[in-house]
Design an enzyme around this catalytic site. Structure first.
Site, PDB file in Angstrom:
ATOM      1  N   LYS A   5       5.255  11.754   9.687  1.00 16.96           N
ATOM      2  CA  LYS A   5       4.812  10.596   8.773  1.00 16.96           C
ATOM      3  C   LYS A   5       5.768   9.706   8.258  1.00 16.96           C
ATOM      4  O   LYS A   5       6.320  10.203   7.254  1.00 16.96           O
ATOM      5  CB  LYS A   5       3.683  10.920   7.784  1.00 16.96           C
ATOM      6  CG  LYS A   5       2.723   9.794   7.473  1.00 16.96           C
ATOM      7  CD  LYS A   5       2.049   9.532   6.182  1.00 16.96           C
ATOM      8  CE  LYS A   5       3.050   9.232   4.981  1.00 16.96           C
ATOM      9  NZ  LYS A   5       3.381   7.886   4.986  1.00 16.96           N
ATOM     10  N   GLY A  50      11.376  12.556  -0.857  1.00 18.88           N
ATOM     11  CA  GLY A  50      10.787  11.370  -1.442  1.00 18.88           C
ATOM     12  C   GLY A  50      10.933  11.524  -2.935  1.00 18.88           C
ATOM     13  O   GLY A  50      11.777  12.303  -3.225  1.00 18.88           O
ATOM     14  N   SER A  51      10.161  10.902  -3.702  1.00 17.03           N
ATOM     15  CA  SER A  51      10.147  10.932  -5.041  1.00 17.03           C
ATOM     16  C   SER A  51       9.939  12.334  -5.623  1.00 17.03           C
ATOM     17  O   SER A  51       8.794  12.952  -5.115  1.00 17.03           O
ATOM     18  CB  SER A  51       9.254  10.005  -5.703  1.00 17.03           C
ATOM     19  OG  SER A  51       8.047   9.915  -5.360  1.00 17.03           O
ATOM     20  N   THR A  52      10.212  12.580  -6.729  1.00 20.53           N
ATOM     21  CA  THR A  52      10.122  13.944  -7.502  1.00 20.53           C
ATOM     22  C   THR A  52       8.425  13.875  -7.897  1.00 20.53           C
ATOM     23  O   THR A  52       7.699  14.916  -7.710  1.00 20.53           O
ATOM     24  CB  THR A  52      10.568  14.101  -9.019  1.00 20.53           C
ATOM     25  OG1 THR A  52      12.003  14.181  -8.530  1.00 20.53           O
ATOM     26  CG2 THR A  52      10.345  15.144  -9.584  1.00 20.53           C
ATOM     27  N   GLU A  53       7.815  12.831  -8.209  1.00 20.97           N
ATOM     28  CA  GLU A  53       6.562  12.651  -8.482  1.00 20.97           C
ATOM     29  C   GLU A  53       5.599  13.100  -7.537  1.00 20.97           C
ATOM     30  O   GLU A  53       4.714  13.754  -7.426  1.00 20.97           O
ATOM     31  CB  GLU A  53       6.453  10.887  -8.860  1.00 20.97           C
ATOM     32  CG  GLU A  53       4.930  10.913  -9.605  1.00 20.97           C
ATOM     33  CD  GLU A  53       4.658   9.248  -9.442  1.00 20.97           C
ATOM     34  OE1 GLU A  53       5.685   8.471  -9.304  1.00 20.97           O
ATOM     35  OE2 GLU A  53       3.621   8.791  -9.421  1.00 20.97           O
ATOM     36  N   GLY A  91       6.678  14.867  -4.763  1.00 20.33           N
ATOM     37  CA  GLY A  91       7.119  16.117  -4.410  1.00 20.33           C
ATOM     38  C   GLY A  91       6.104  17.082  -5.170  1.00 20.33           C
ATOM     39  O   GLY A  91       5.742  17.968  -4.459  1.00 20.33           O
ATOM     40  N   GLU A 147      13.042  17.575  -0.824  1.00 21.35           N
ATOM     41  CA  GLU A 147      14.226  16.992  -1.175  1.00 21.35           C
ATOM     42  C   GLU A 147      14.058  15.637  -2.085  1.00 21.35           C
ATOM     43  O   GLU A 147      13.275  14.657  -1.524  1.00 21.35           O
ATOM     44  CB  GLU A 147      15.069  16.458   0.081  1.00 21.35           C
ATOM     45  CG  GLU A 147      16.633  16.376  -0.128  1.00 21.35           C
ATOM     46  CD  GLU A 147      16.925  14.952  -0.531  1.00 21.35           C
ATOM     47  OE1 GLU A 147      16.817  14.408  -1.661  1.00 21.35           O
ATOM     48  OE2 GLU A 147      17.230  13.959   0.510  1.00 21.35           O
ATOM     49  N   CYS A 169      18.965   8.915  -2.919  1.00 28.47           N
ATOM     50  CA  CYS A 169      18.506  10.021  -3.917  1.00 28.47           C
ATOM     51  C   CYS A 169      20.178  10.406  -4.754  1.00 28.47           C
ATOM     52  O   CYS A 169      19.956  10.864  -5.674  1.00 28.47           O
ATOM     53  CB  CYS A 169      18.007  11.144  -3.104  1.00 28.47           C
ATOM     54  SG  CYS A 169      18.674  11.543  -1.848  1.00 28.47           S
ATOM     55  N   GLU A 186      15.090   7.811 -12.629  1.00 32.73           N
ATOM     56  CA  GLU A 186      15.637   7.410 -11.202  1.00 32.73           C
ATOM     57  C   GLU A 186      15.122   5.939 -11.185  1.00 32.73           C
ATOM     58  O   GLU A 186      13.870   5.805 -10.931  1.00 32.73           O
ATOM     59  CB  GLU A 186      15.118   8.333 -10.327  1.00 32.73           C
ATOM     60  CG  GLU A 186      16.109   8.051  -8.961  1.00 32.73           C
ATOM     61  CD  GLU A 186      15.639   8.848  -7.812  1.00 32.73           C
ATOM     62  OE1 GLU A 186      14.379   9.082  -7.635  1.00 32.73           O
ATOM     63  OE2 GLU A 186      16.426   9.452  -7.248  1.00 32.73           O
TER      64      GLU A 186
HETATM   65  P1  ADP Z   1       9.777   6.565  -2.584  1.00 34.76           P
HETATM   66  O1  ADP Z   1       9.507   6.549  -4.130  1.00 34.76           O
HETATM   67  O2  ADP Z   1      10.948   6.682  -1.956  1.00 34.76           O
HETATM   68  O3  ADP Z   1       8.821   5.212  -2.131  1.00 34.76           O
HETATM   69  P2  ADP Z   1       7.516   8.455  -2.096  1.00 34.76           P
HETATM   70  O4  ADP Z   1       7.670   9.600  -2.603  1.00 34.76           O
HETATM   71  O5  ADP Z   1       6.674   7.333  -2.790  1.00 34.76           O
HETATM   72  O6  ADP Z   1       9.101   7.603  -2.177  1.00 34.76           O
HETATM   73  O7  ADP Z   1       7.294   8.274  -0.709  1.00 34.76           O
HETATM   74  C1  ADP Z   1       7.891   9.103   0.274  1.00 34.76           C
HETATM   75  C2  ADP Z   1       6.911   9.389   1.345  1.00 34.76           C
HETATM   76  O8  ADP Z   1       5.860  10.215   0.550  1.00 34.76           O
HETATM   77  C3  ADP Z   1       6.213   8.366   2.040  1.00 34.76           C
HETATM   78  O9  ADP Z   1       6.180   8.664   3.536  1.00 34.76           O
HETATM   79  C4  ADP Z   1       4.945   8.137   1.347  1.00 34.76           C
HETATM   80  O10 ADP Z   1       4.105   7.530   2.201  1.00 34.76           O
HETATM   81  C5  ADP Z   1       4.519   9.676   1.167  1.00 34.76           C
HETATM   82  N1  ADP Z   1       3.487   9.830   0.161  1.00 34.76           N
HETATM   83  C6  ADP Z   1       3.206   8.932  -1.078  1.00 34.76           C
HETATM   84  N2  ADP Z   1       2.488   9.600  -1.741  1.00 34.76           N
HETATM   85  C7  ADP Z   1       1.860  10.641  -1.254  1.00 34.76           C
HETATM   86  C8  ADP Z   1       0.944  11.985  -1.546  1.00 34.76           C
HETATM   87  N3  ADP Z   1       0.217  11.823  -2.411  1.00 34.76           N
HETATM   88  N4  ADP Z   1       0.812  12.668  -0.594  1.00 34.76           N
HETATM   89  C9  ADP Z   1       1.677  12.912   0.594  1.00 34.76           C
HETATM   90  N5  ADP Z   1       2.508  11.892   0.960  1.00 34.76           N
HETATM   91  C10 ADP Z   1       2.770  10.796  -0.094  1.00 34.76           C
END
Ligand code: ADP
Length: 492
Positions: A189, A242-245, A247, A264, A298, A395
C-alpha cells in the site's frame, strides 16, 4: 543548447484513466468504485487519480496473496529461479528508470536528479536480494547420538507493506525484494499522496513474469486500506515505514493475530560538531543532510549540536550553504531542492516557524514560504536553541534545522541521547578515540563519522527507541522475512 526533457512516456501513463488495483494479477477498480486525486506539489494542481482501495479490497488482495503463497508455482520455485526473477525485475526497473523517476518526482516533488538516483537504488535492491535467494541457510546443530537436529529458514507468509511518500519505490523495494527472495507474498500500500509509481511498478512486475498474486498493490488511504492491512487476521507480517505516531497504531492493530512487525519510523538525528573537525566539510555535508528531499527524510540532520566556541561561525557557514541551495522546479536539471509533498505538510512545517520564535530560537536564515505556485519553503536554520524547545524535540519533516550549543563531550552526548528517537547520529571530529567513543555511546541505529546520509544496502538500517522496531536491509532483512524451524529426527 539545453536539451528538452522528454516526458511523453511518463505523461502518457499519468494522464491515463484512474489507476487500478493489482489483485491476483488482474487490474481492478476498488470494490466501492471510489477513486482519489493525487496532487503535483510543484504546482498544486491535480496530477492523476487512483483507486481508493479499502478493507474489502485488502481482503481480496490477502486472499490472492495467500493462494499465491500456497501455490507450488511460487512456494516450490527453485531458489535459482527466484534469483533470476528478481534480476528480471531489476532489469525492468532499469529499462524504465527514467519513466519511473519522472512519475515519482511529479507525484512527490523530489528533484528529478534525486528521483533518478533513488530509482537506480530500487533496481540495485532487487539485484542485491537476488543474490540472497540462493543463500538462505539453516544450520546443522551439534546433537547427542541418535538425534539429528537442524534448522530450516522458511518464508513468514503473507506480508503487508505500508510505505510513505518521500521515497515510495525505495521503501517498497527495501521490503518487497527481501520478502520475495525468501518466498513470501506481498500486499503493497503506497501512501495516498504518491500512488502512481507503485502502479507502474506493478505493471513492470507482471511483465517480468512474477506469478499472479505474489505482489498485490492496493492504493488508498491510511485510515482505511492501511488500517485494514495492520489489523488483518490472515496477514503474517507487516513492514511499515512512516511516522512514529502511525507506527504505534500499526503495532497496536497487529496484536490480534500477533503479526511480525518491522517499523522504520521518525528521527531527530543529532549531528555533533567538535571544534577540531574540518568545519567546511562538516557544514557542507550537514547542510545537505537537512535540505535533502526538502528535509523529508527520516534521517534528516534536524538537530545540530555545535561546540559553543564555534557555534556562531558554524551557523554562518551553514547559512551560506543553505542560501546557495538551488531551489526550483523538480524538472529543472539545476534543482537540488524542490517543494514539500503537500499543502498539509507545507502548513505543518511553516507552522513551526512561529513555534521556534515563541520558544526564543534565533532565526539565522530562511523562515518563510517561497512565493510561487506549489509548496516551496526556504531552507531554514535556527540557532542558539536548547534541547527542550519543540523544534529540537519534534520531527518537523521539512527543510528546517536547529543548532544547539554544548560545552564538552559529556554534555554533547547527553543532549544527543535526550530524545524519544534513535534513528541516526553523526560525529564530526578528527580525534579517532572520541569518534569511536561517541559511536558506541550514541543511541542510534546508524552513526556516521565525518560524513552524513551515506548508506549501503549491505548494512542494516533502523532505529533505537521510538525510531522503530527491527532492521531492514543487509542480512537482517533475510532474518526478518523468515521463520526458523528446528527439526529433530530420531535416528534409531
Ligand atoms: P508521513 O507522516 O510520512 O505522511 P504516515 O505515517 O502518515 O507518514 O504515512 C505512512 C503510510 O502509513 C502511508 O502509506 C499512510 O497511508 C499509512 N497510514 C496512515 N495512517 C495509517 C493507519 N492508521 N493505519 C495504517 N496505515 C496508515
Amino acid at each position: 543548447m539545453a536539451t528538452t526533457l522528454d516526458r511523453s512516456t511518463a505523461d502518457a501513463f499519468i494522464a491515463g484513466r484512474a489507476k487500478k488495483l493489482l489483485i491476483g494479477g488482474d487490474w481492478v477498480d476498488a470494490r466501492s468504485g471510489e477513486t482519489f486525486e493525487t496532487i503535483n506539489p510543484a504546482d498544486g494542481e491535480v496530477l492523476g487519480h487512483a483507486a481508493a482501495g479499502d478493507a474489502a479490497d485488502v481482503d481480496a488482495a490477502v486472499d490472492a496473496a495467500r493462494k499465491a503463497f500456497e501455490d507450488p508455482a511460487w512456494s516450490g520455485m527453485a531458489p535459482h529461479a527466484r534469483s533470476r526473477l528478481l534480476l528480471r525485475i531489476a532489469d525492468k526497473i532499469e529499462a524504465h528508470a527514467e519513466e519511473l523517476a519522472q512519475i515519482e518526482s511529479r507525484d512527490n516533488g523530489a528533484p528529478l536528479t534525486i528521483a533518478r538516483a533513488m530509482i537506480a537504488g530500487v533496481a540495485e535492491t532487487f539485484v542485491y536480494y537476488a543474490g540472497w535467494a540462493t543463500k538462505i541457510y539453516g544450520e546443522t546443530n551439534p546433537s547427542p547420538g541418535g538425534i539429528f537436529n537442524y534448522t530450516l529458514r522458511e518464508p513468514v507468509g503473507v506480508c503487508g507493506h505500508i510505505v510513505p511518500w518521500n521515497g515510495p519505490l525505495t521503501s517498497a523495494a527495501w521490503k518487497i525484494a527481501p520478502a520475495l527472495a525468501c518466498g513470501n507474498t506481498v500486499i503493497l500500500k503506497p501512501a495516498e499522496q504518491t500512488p502512481l509509481s507503485s502502479v507502474r511498478f506493478g505493471e513492470l512486475l507482471m511483465e517480468a513474469g512474477l506469478p499472479p498474486g505474489v505482489v498485490n498493490i492496493v492504493t488508498g488511504f491510511g485510515e482505511t486500506a492501511g488500517a485494514a492491512i495492520a489489523a488483518h487476521g490472515d496477514i503474517d507480517k507487516v513492514g511499515f515505514t512512516g511516522s512514529t505516531e502511525v507506527g504505534k497504531k500499526i503495532l497496536a492493530a497487529s496484536t490480534g493475530n500477533l503479526k511480525r512487525v518491522t517499523l522504520e519510523l521518525g528521527g531527530k538525528s543529532p549531528n555533533i560538531v567538535f571544534p577540531d573537525a574540518d568545519l567546511d566539510v562538516a557544514a557542507a555535508t550537514t547542510a545537505q543532510g537537512f535540505w535533502f528531499l526538502s528535509g523529508q527524510v527520516c534521517v534528516a540532520a534536524s538537530r545540530i549540536l555545535v561546540h559553543r566556541s564555534i557555534h556562531d561561525a558554524f551557523a554562518a557557514k551553514l547559512a551560506e550553504h543553505a542560501r546557495a541551495i538551488p531551489v526550483g522546479h523538480p524538472d529543472d536539471a539545476a534543482t537540488l531542492m524542490g517543494p514539500v509533498v503537500s499543502r498539509e505538510q507545507f502548513d505543518r512545517v511553516t507552522g513551526y516557524f512561529g513555534v521556534a520564535h515563541a520558544d526564543g530560537a534565533e532565526l539565522v536564515t530562511g523562515g518563510k514560504a517561497i512565493d510561487r505556485p506549489g509548496f516551496y519553503i526556504e531552507p531554514t536554520i535556527f540557532a542558539g536553541a536548547n534541547n527542550n524547545m519543540r523544534i529540537a524535540r519534534e520531527e518537523i519533516f521539512g527543510p528546517v534545522t536547529v543548532l544547539i550549543p554544548f560545552d564538552d563531550e559529556a554534555e554533547a552526548l547527553r543532549i544527543a541521547n535526550d530524545t524519544a528517537f534513535g534513528l541516526a547520529a553523526a560525529v564530526w571530529t578528527k580525534d579517532l578515540g572520541r569518534a569511536h567513543r561517541m559511536a558506541r555511546a550514541l543511541k542510534a541505529g546508524t552513526v556516521w563519522i565525518n560524513t552524513y546520509l551515506y548508506t549501503d544496502l549491505i548494512s542494516p538500517f533502523g532505529g533505537y527507541k521510538q525510531s522503530g522496531i527491527g532492521r531492514e536491509l543487509g542480512r537482517q532483512s533475510i532474518d526478518a522475512y523468515t521463520e526458523v524451524k528446528s527439526v529433530y529426527a530420531k535416528l534409531d
